[in-house]
Design an enzyme around this catalytic site. Sequence first.
Site, short mmCIF file in Angstrom:
data_model
loop_
_atom_site.label_atom_id
_atom_site.label_comp_id
_atom_site.label_asym_id
_atom_site.label_seq_id
_atom_site.Cartn_x
_atom_site.Cartn_y
_atom_site.Cartn_z
N ASN A 192 2.04 11.28 6.17
CA ASN A 192 1.42 10.48 7.30
C ASN A 192 2.02 10.70 8.48
O ASN A 192 3.19 10.44 8.64
CB ASN A 192 1.41 8.91 7.02
N GLU A 224 -11.63 5.98 5.33
CA GLU A 224 -11.16 6.48 6.63
C GLU A 224 -12.67 6.84 7.20
O GLU A 224 -12.91 8.20 7.30
CB GLU A 224 -10.30 7.74 6.34
N PHE A 253 -1.02 6.27 12.76
CA PHE A 253 -1.12 7.92 12.49
C PHE A 253 -2.19 8.47 13.12
O PHE A 253 -2.64 9.82 12.96
CB PHE A 253 -1.04 8.07 10.86
N TYR A 305 0.70 -1.27 -0.18
CA TYR A 305 -0.15 0.03 0.05
C TYR A 305 1.00 1.15 -0.11
O TYR A 305 1.73 1.45 0.80
CB TYR A 305 -0.72 -0.08 1.28
N TYR A 336 -15.09 31.05 46.92
CA TYR A 336 -14.62 29.77 46.21
C TYR A 336 -13.37 30.18 45.31
O TYR A 336 -12.42 29.62 45.26
CB TYR A 336 -15.51 29.07 45.42
N ARG A 351 -10.71 30.70 48.07
CA ARG A 351 -10.62 29.53 49.00
C ARG A 351 -10.34 28.29 48.61
O ARG A 351 -9.65 27.28 48.84
CB ARG A 351 -12.07 29.20 49.72
N HIS A 386 -2.78 16.76 -1.99
CA HIS A 386 -3.27 16.68 -0.55
C HIS A 386 -2.85 18.21 0.20
O HIS A 386 -3.32 18.33 1.22
CB HIS A 386 -2.42 15.74 0.37
#
Length: 513
Positions: free
Chosen positions: A203, A419, A335, A61, A287, A290, A91
């Site tokens: 990746n 994906e 990844f 792959y 608060y 405190r 990409h």
Amino acid sequence: MAGAVEAGHVVEISGEPLTIEQLDARYGQRVSVSIDERIWARVDAGRRAIERILASGSVVYGVNTGFGALKNKRIPTEQLDALQTNLILSHAVGVGPPMPDELVRWMMLFKIAALAHGYSGVRRAPIECLTEFLRHDLLPVIPTQGSLGASGDLAPLAHMVLPMIGRGELRAGGRVLRASDALSAHGLRSISLAPKEGLALINGTQFMSAYGAALVIRAERLCRHADIIATMSLDGLQGSVAPFDQDLNRLRPHHGAVAVARNVRKLMAGSQILESHADCEKVQDPYSLRCIAQVHGAVRDAVEHAHGVFETEINSVTDNPIVFDEHKVISGGLFHGQPLALVLDYLAMALTELAGISERRTYLLLSGHDGLPELLMKDTGINSGFMLPQYTAAALVSECKGLSHPASVDSIPTSLGQEDHVSMGATAATKAWRVIENAETVLAIEMMCAAQALDYRAPLAPGVGPRIAHRVVRAHLMHAEQDRLFGEDMQTALALLRSQKVSQVVELEVGEL
């Protein structure tokens, strides 16, 4: 090569883990990388495995197949180099504002460290190219939106790679240039990608990791400042130190809370203000005073957890597929950004709480109680006093609450369902970055107001910590008895906080916080 190169801080990649402490010492500075010969030996071994796989005709792959939904498409040998280049071009689809320079440097550093494990099957050339970019401080322009944190940070990493192949943009000396022009000006050349290299470069989780490591550093610094600033308010408001008693806090011994209570005791030592109201009729503080140990402590625990997660991540392999040798190549999910996404959301929520309790203390300082003038100024009416800085703090805290909605609970399937579960970790990272910017500003506003309150307690001296902090603040900001450009004062206070001058000077006296 054009001109001398300022090397910057040298990080040695030798097989020893990178640490957050190493990074903290040089945060925001230039970085250079030195790679040990033993590292090159394992990089070369990984590359030889890829070459043997190609020679054998085996199908792997991303090496000789398409990507994602195109995983079953076999690519002819003569097109394998073009496959990797096309991967980067297709990409690089990020949008939005550019990633800060200090994070781009770390993104490249972390990618070098990941490739140096030798399980990615790349040649030396891509690693050497990234080291040269860092040596010359040539920083790819990387948009901050577009990553799903699924196959890591595909789009941001593609933008990081573009200048390596002569495309995209580089920031050089504060100017944005076409990559080809910047490379030529620095005597550098682009590279061609060989099989597996484009995939190995994009990746990974280096975008999320850069944000996460920097967030941890800034959060750890802010936690120290928060304890100091809180004691300035505690003394300014004539609060009680009893809630920080050692015996009390050991009954609920969460690590962060015990540490914060100890810090408050150290910082409040020698307070004349505290002694002056020891027998007052006040039974309990609100608060926000405190419960400083419980709230600040919980934030510290969250940051400590994040510290461990990101230190593990920056020393990990986050590629796919992983090349053990020519006989063992595994497609897995190293990844996937989920371990980071959850922690980034956790950090955003914790920092929002730190900002929220700070804003409440600022509100108390303005309220006119405990002998302080209303709005921290004697002549109000014609003057608004410190009313509006609290408005800004309130607005920022409200924004932080919206930003703290977790990104990691979402997932949108992509790549035609291949994906099908993504982490949204990159969104978590950029949201947390905005939260810490807001939180630092909110704490700086409290510091400015608390210093004004302490002025009204004179001649009584506050505790050793708030006393030193007050002196440092007053070296940069004068007391105000009439309205002025408080917006400028806020920026001065913020710059002072980010410089760490206050915490550094205080810790010289009281010890590490």
